[in-house]
Design a protein around this motif. Structure first.
Motif: not given
Length: 260
Positions: A59, A62-64, A68-70, A139, A143, A146-147
């Motif tokens: 996880f 993937s957001i680093s 990145p995709e939410a 997780y 999301l 923050y998204g």
């Protein structure tokens, strides 16, 4: 000339209710016993912690990345490969340990049907899978904080990973019923799961009927739509069919012990 008539036996509604009530009571008793065994031992927490550690790393990775995709797709798809180790570790003791200790024979001589033993144990490992996936909701909460993720793909993604995990656990149960050695059971289920995952890669490099057959039996191939937010009933039926098939083989293998 009057023809002889054959009267069919009639099953009373009360008899059906009694049978169903007995099945539910016995299955739940096995489920409760296995659940307590798992949750009162450190093994379930260690295996669950390892799963959470790996998915947590996926996880964060993937957001680093830039832009990145939410969504949970970044960690969900790679985590399916974790099940080739996670499922054997969870299921290897289910029936193998019972055979080694001789308690399976005691269960089979008790007023509990063979399918109730298998379904009760399978329900227990499904409960562990569900509890582990609930912890990964952290997780998704991150999301949303923050998204702005789409809710639909989250639901289909979790449904897909639960079905994928259930199919993997059913394969592990069959392997556990084939031997009294837990290590052998884990190796057999690992091999079968690895083979069913690699069929997707084999389908990508072949064509024609062979590619269709390989893609049709691939565990990972039917998961891609779930991670993309697509709910296809064919994929749902596939995973349920895999579970039903391997549980049926497990039940028949347990039944065959009565004649050994």
């Amino acid at each position: 000339m009057n023809r002889p008539t054959v009267s069919m036996p009639r099953v009373s509604p009360g008899g059906v209710k009694t049978y169903l009530a007995s099945t539910w009571r016995n299955t739940f008793a096995i489920f409760w016993k296995e659940s307590k065994t798992y949750f009162t031992s450190p093994m379930a927490y260690i295996i669950g912690g390892v799963f959470l550690a790996i998915t947590g790393y996926l996880f964060v990775s993937s957001i680093s990345v830039p832009f990145p995709e939410a969504s949970i797709r970044g960690w969900l798809e790679p985590s399916t490969t974790v099940f080739i180790l996670w499922a054997p570790a969870i299921t290897m003791r289910l029936l193998a340990e019972e055979q080694k200790l001789g308690t399976l024979e005691l269960l089979m001589t008790s007023p509990i049907r063979d399918y109730e033993i298998v379904l009760g144990k399978f329900a227990a490992v499904l409960a562990i899978l569900f509890a582990t996936l609930v912890l990964t909701l952290f997780y998704s909460i991150m999301l949303f904080l923050y998204g702005d993720p789409d809710f639909g793909p989250l639901l289909t993604g979790y449904l897909g990973i639960f079905l994928f995990g259930g199919a993997s656990l059913s394969i592990g149960m069959l392997a556990s019923s084939l031997t009294s050695n837990q290590v052998v059971a884990a190796i057999v289920s690992f091999g079968v799961l690895l083979l069913m995952l690699l069929t997707q890669q084999a389908a990508d490099i072949t064509s024609g009927l062979a590619a269709q057959v390989l893609e049709g039996v691939s565990l990972s191939g039917h998961f891609e739509d779930f991670s993309r937010g697509i709910l296809d009933t064919n994929n749902v039926v596939y995973y349920l069919s895999v579970m039903a098939f391997f549980l049926f083989l497990t039940i028949r293998n347990v039944e065959s012990r009565r004649w050994r």
